[in-house]
Design a protein around this motif. Structure first.
Motif, short mmCIF file in Angstrom:
data_model
loop_
_atom_site.label_atom_id
_atom_site.label_comp_id
_atom_site.label_asym_id
_atom_site.label_seq_id
_atom_site.Cartn_x
_atom_site.Cartn_y
_atom_site.Cartn_z
N ALA A 41 0.81 -1.22 0.00
CA ALA A 41 0.00 0.00 0.00
C ALA A 41 0.84 1.27 0.00
O ALA A 41 0.36 2.33 -0.37
CB ALA A 41 -0.94 0.00 1.20
N SER A 42 2.07 1.18 0.44
CA SER A 42 2.89 2.39 0.49
C SER A 42 4.35 2.06 0.22
O SER A 42 4.79 0.92 0.44
CB SER A 42 2.76 3.06 1.86
N TRP A 43 5.10 3.05 -0.23
CA TRP A 43 6.51 2.83 -0.56
C TRP A 43 7.32 2.52 0.67
O TRP A 43 8.21 1.67 0.64
CB TRP A 43 7.09 4.04 -1.30
N SER A 44 7.03 3.19 1.78
CA SER A 44 7.83 2.92 2.98
C SER A 44 7.55 1.51 3.49
O SER A 44 8.46 0.82 3.94
CB SER A 44 7.61 3.97 4.06
N PRO A 134 4.42 11.26 -4.47
CA PRO A 134 4.16 10.02 -3.74
C PRO A 134 5.12 9.73 -2.59
O PRO A 134 4.77 9.02 -1.67
CB PRO A 134 4.29 8.93 -4.80
N PHE A 135 6.34 10.26 -2.65
CA PHE A 135 7.30 9.90 -1.61
C PHE A 135 8.40 10.95 -1.57
O PHE A 135 8.74 11.53 -2.60
CB PHE A 135 7.90 8.51 -1.92
N PRO A 136 8.98 11.19 -0.37
CA PRO A 136 10.05 12.20 -0.31
C PRO A 136 11.24 11.85 -1.20
O PRO A 136 11.89 12.75 -1.73
CB PRO A 136 10.47 12.18 1.16
N PHE A 137 11.53 10.54 -1.35
CA PHE A 137 12.63 10.12 -2.22
C PHE A 137 12.03 9.49 -3.47
O PHE A 137 11.73 8.30 -3.50
CB PHE A 137 13.54 9.13 -1.50
N VAL A 161 5.51 20.96 -0.64
CA VAL A 161 5.47 19.64 -1.29
C VAL A 161 4.97 18.63 -0.27
O VAL A 161 5.54 18.50 0.81
CB VAL A 161 6.87 19.24 -1.80
N ARG A 162 3.89 17.95 -0.59
CA ARG A 162 3.29 17.00 0.34
C ARG A 162 3.41 15.57 -0.14
O ARG A 162 3.25 15.31 -1.33
CB ARG A 162 1.79 17.30 0.51
N THR A 163 3.65 14.67 0.79
CA THR A 163 3.74 13.25 0.44
C THR A 163 2.35 12.63 0.48
O THR A 163 1.72 12.61 1.53
CB THR A 163 4.65 12.52 1.42
N PRO A 165 0.31 9.11 -1.07
CA PRO A 165 0.45 7.87 -1.84
C PRO A 165 -0.35 7.94 -3.14
O PRO A 165 -1.40 8.58 -3.19
CB PRO A 165 -0.13 6.80 -0.92
N GLU A 177 -6.85 19.25 -0.66
CA GLU A 177 -5.66 19.24 0.19
C GLU A 177 -4.41 19.63 -0.58
O GLU A 177 -3.41 20.01 0.00
CB GLU A 177 -5.45 17.84 0.78
N PRO B 60 -2.08 3.33 3.36
CA PRO B 60 -1.18 4.06 2.46
C PRO B 60 -0.58 5.32 3.09
O PRO B 60 0.48 5.77 2.69
CB PRO B 60 -2.06 4.41 1.25
N ARG B 62 0.97 5.69 5.58
CA ARG B 62 2.27 5.41 6.16
C ARG B 62 3.36 6.30 5.53
O ARG B 62 4.29 6.74 6.21
CB ARG B 62 2.53 3.94 5.89
N ASP B 63 3.26 6.56 4.22
CA ASP B 63 4.27 7.38 3.56
C ASP B 63 4.27 8.82 4.06
O ASP B 63 5.28 9.50 4.01
CB ASP B 63 4.06 7.36 2.04
N GLU B 67 7.47 11.09 5.76
CA GLU B 67 7.85 12.46 5.46
C GLU B 67 7.99 13.28 6.76
O GLU B 67 8.93 14.05 6.92
CB GLU B 67 6.79 13.10 4.56
#
Lengths: 391, 194
Positions: A41-44, A134-137, A161-163, A165, A177, B60, B62-63, B67
Motif C-alpha cells: 500500500a505504500s513505498w515505505s 508520492p514519496f520524499p525520495f 510539497v506533500r507526500t 500515496p 488538500e 497508504p 504510512r508514507d 515524510e
C-alpha cells in the motif's frame, strides 16, 4: 513444474508491468523461478518489507536505494538496484480551478513544453501553492524540484510539497488538500476520468530519460543468491522486451487491470502504454511517444551515472558532501550484476556503465560491448548536461 | 520528553482502535491518542509529538509519516522502524503481523518492546479475523454464482437441482477446475449470449 519461489513486492502502478508480465506471460517460469507478487500500500511499507526479508525483491522508486546509501531515511539496510524497470511515465496534473486559471491566461496545454508550462504555472499560483508527490525520495520530487527551481521558483523552499500515496492522490486533489500533483499512471488519468484534474505535463518533458522505477534487493541477498538474481534479471528483461511490442499492449492492459494488480479499467492503463494521453475531461488528446519505456535504448540498464545524478541532487539538498554522495549512489546501481545476468543472451549491453546524462537531444548509435546500441534522447528541458565522476 | 510514553495509534475502525488501546494499556502506563482520519494525520502528529506512532502496514498514509519523521531531522535522527536495529526478530515479527511502528524520537528499546509485543498480538488477531471474513465473503459469492448456474441448467435442460449440480461438478472435475469457476464461466457465457 514450479520453479524456485521468489517473493516480489509491488505498488499498483503501470510501471509494475515488467514484474506482472514476467509472472503472467511465463517469462519467470522459463527462467525456472516462480514469482509470488505481493501488492503493497505504500513505498515505505514495501521498503521495510524488503529490509526484513518478507520480500526478496521489490518494485522501487529509483531514489530510495540511493537515499538509503546516503543515510537518508530507512533502517540502514543496504539495498542494491539489480535492474532499472522503467524510464519516465509520470504526469504533472492540476486541480480544475488552477487549470482554469492557466487557460484563462492563455496557456495552450500542449503537454510538450516544460518551459511554457512552468512559466504558465508559476504565473498562476500564490505562496500557498501545494503539490503532492508520492514519496520524499522519488523522481517525482526530484524532477519537480529541478523543473521549478530552473524556472525561477526555488523548490522545495518556495512551495509546499506533500507526500501523498499514488492511490490517494485523486482524493486529495478532490478534497482540496493539494492544488497539483506529480504521480505515476494510471492515477493521473484517473483524475482526468473523474473530472478532478487536468494534465499539464509528462515528466519526460523535464528529462527525456529519467530512471523511474528499479528492481531492488537487499545487497546481502543479491550477493548470496547469484543464480536466482540472474534468473530474475533475465525474466524481467524478457518481459520488458515483450512489452515493447505495441501489439502486446491490449493483452498487457487486460492483465494489469485485474483486481489483484491495478484494479482500474484497462482503457486507462492503455493510455500510458500507448502514449495516447487524454489530458482533460473534455477529451483533449496528446500523443507522447515513449511516455513510459521498458526496453528501447537499454532502458533497464542500471547506469551508474543515473545513480550519481540522483545522489548529487539528494546530497546537495541535504547538506551532504556531494562527491561522497555521488560515489555512495553509484555503488547502489549494480551494472555488474546486470551484465552477469544478460551477458550470454541477445541483449545488447552498453560498452560503458556510466555516461553523460542529458547530452543526447536525439537518439544516437553508440558502441556496445558487442556491436552497436541505439540510445534514446536523454536531454533535460533546460539543456544542462550532467557529468558523472567516472566514465 | 515527559516521563510517560506517548503513542499515537492511526486506525479508522473504531472497534479495532479501542481494542488496540486496551491491549496497549496493559503494557504499561502510556498516553495514547487515536487518529481516525488520515487527512489530519500530519497535523495531529505534529501537535502531539508522540514517542511512537503505530499504523497498519496496509494504510497508504504510512508514507506521510515517513515524510514527517524526515522533516524532524533526517541526519541527527536517522528514521528507523525500530530503535534497536539489532533486534531483527522483533522488526520482522512486527512487519509480519502488519504493525508499522514509527519511533519519532530516540527511545529506549526496553520501553518499546512491551508495546510492540502487545500491538503485534492484537494485530495478528485482527489479521486472522480479516482473513476469515474475506474467506466467508468469497464462499458466499461463490454460492450465489453456483445457484445461478444451477438455475440456468435446470431451465435450459429441464433438470432437477441435483442433476444440474452433478453436471457442474463433473465438468469441473473433467477440466481440473473448481465448481465455482465452471459456474462462473457458464453465467458469464450466458450473459454474453443473451
Amino acid at each position: 513444474m514450479k520453479g524456485a519461489p521468489l517473493k516480489i513486492g509491488f505498488i499498483p502502478l503501470v510501471d509494475a508491468a515488467p514484474l506482472i508480465i514476467a509472472r503472467e506471460l511465463g517469462f519467470a517460469e522459463e527462467e525456472g523461478i516462480d514469482l509470488e507478487l505481493k501488492r503493497s500500500a505504500s513505498w515505505s511499507a514495501l521498503r521495510d518489507l524488503l529490509y526484513v526479508g518478507q520480500v526478496d525483491a521489490a518494485h522501487m522508486l529509483a531514489p530510495v536505494p540511493v537515499a538509503g546509501a546516503l543515510g537518508l531515511g530507512g533502517a540502514g539496510v543496504p539495498l542494491s538496484v539489480i535492474s532499472v524497470l522503467s524510464i519516465n511515465g509520470n504526469v504533472i496534473g492540476l486541480g480544475q480551478e488552477l487549470a482554469y486559471e492557466l487557460r484563462n491566461k492563455g496557456h495552450n496545454f500542449s503537454f510538450l513544453n516544460a518551459k511554457e508550462a512552468g512559466k504558465a504555472l508559476i504565473g498562476s499560483i500564490n505562496d500557498e501553492f501545494r503539490i503532492g508527490v508520492p514519496f520524499p525520495f522519488s523522481m517525482h520530487a526530484e524532477l519537480i524540484y529541478y523543473w521549478l527551481s530552473e524556472m525561477g521558483l526555488p523548490a522545495p523552499l518556495g512551495v509546499s510539497v506533500r507526500t501523498i500515496p499514488p492511490s490517494v492522490m485523486v482524493d486529495a486533489l478532490k478534497a482540496g488538500e493539494i492544488d497539483a500533483f506529480c504521480v505515476g499512471e494510471p492515477w493521473g488519468s484517473l483524475s482526468v476520468e473523474n473530472n478532478v484534474g487536468t494534465l499539464l505535463l509528462p515528466t519526460c518533458a523535464i528529462w527525456k530519460s529519467a530512471p523511474e522505477k528499479v528492481l531492488a534487493t537487499r545487497t546481502a541477498w543479491a550477493e548470496s543468491e547469484p543464480v536466482l538474481r540472474d534468473r530474475l534479471i533475465r525474466a524481467v528483461w524478457r518481459a520488458a522486451r515483450w512489452l515493447s511490442d505495441p501489439s502486446a499492449h491490449s493483452l498487457a492492459t487486460e492483465v494489469l487491470s485485474r483486481n489483484e494488480y491495478l484494479n482500474v479499467p484497462a482503457e486507462l492503463i492503455g493510455r500510458a502504454l500507448s502514449g495516447n494521453m487524454v489530458i482533460s475531461a473534455k477529451g483533449e488528446e496528446r500523443k507522447i511517444p515513449g511516455f513510459v519505456r521498458f526496453y528501447e535504448g537499454a532502458a533497464t540498464f542500471p547506469w551508474k551515472s543515473q545513480a550519481e545524478w540522483i545522489g548529487d541532487r539528494l546530497a546537495s539538498r541535504n547538506g551532504l558532501d556531494r562527491a561522497k554522495g555521488r560515489e555512495a549512489a553509484a555503488r547502489t546501481f549494480r551494472s555488474d550484476f546486470y551484465r552477469a545476468a544478460l551477458g550470454g543472451t541477445s541483449a545488447v549491453l552498453p560498452g560503458a556503465s556510466s555516461k553523460l546524462e542529458g547530452a543526447l537531444s536525439q537518439p544516437a548509435v553508440v558502441t556496445a560491448a558487442q556491436g552497436q546500441l541505439e540510445l534514446e534522447a536523454d536531454s533535460f528541458f533546460d539543456g544542462q548536461i550532467f557529468e558523472p565522476s567516472r566514465t | 520528553m515527559s516521563e510517560l510514553l506517548s503513542i499515537v495509534v492511526v486506525e479508522s475502525d473504531r472497534d479495532r482502535a479501542l481494542q488496540i488501546v486496551d491491549s496497549l494499556r496493559k503494557a504499561g502506563e502510556i498516553e495514547i491518542y487515536v487518529i481516525g482520519t488520515t487527512t489530519s494525520l500530519s497535523r495531529e502528529v505534529q501537535k502531539r509529538q508522540p514517542d511512537v506512532v503505530l499504523i497498519d502496514i496496509e494504510n497508504p498514509s504510512r508514507d506521510t509519516l515517513e515524510e514527517l519523521a524526515l522533516a524532524s531531522g533526517p541526519l541527527e535522527r536517522p528514521v528507523a522502524m525500530f530503535v534497536d536495529q539489532s533486534d531483527d526478530g522483533l522488526s520482522a515479527a512486527a512487519i509480519e503481523a502488519g504493525v508499522s511502528a514509527y519511533v519519532v524520537d530516540g527511545l529506549q528499546p526496553g520501553r518499546l518492546k512491551p508495546i510492540l509485543d502487545a500491538a503485534i498480538a492484537r494485530f495478528k488477531m485482527f489479521e486472522r479475523m480479516r482473513k476469515e471474513l474475506a474467506a466467508t465473503k468469497q464462499a458466499l459469492e461463490e454460492r450465489k454464482v453456483i445457484d445461478r448456474a444451477k438455475g440456468m441448467l435446470m431451465k435450459a435442460k429441464g433438470l432437477s437441482e441435483n442433476e444440474a449440480y452433478d453436471i457442474l461438478r463433473k465438468t469441473a472435475m473433467g477440466q481440473n477446475k473448481r465448481v465455482a469457476d465452471v459456474a462462473d464461466a457458464l453465467v458469464t457465457a450466458a450473459g454474453l449470449l443473451s
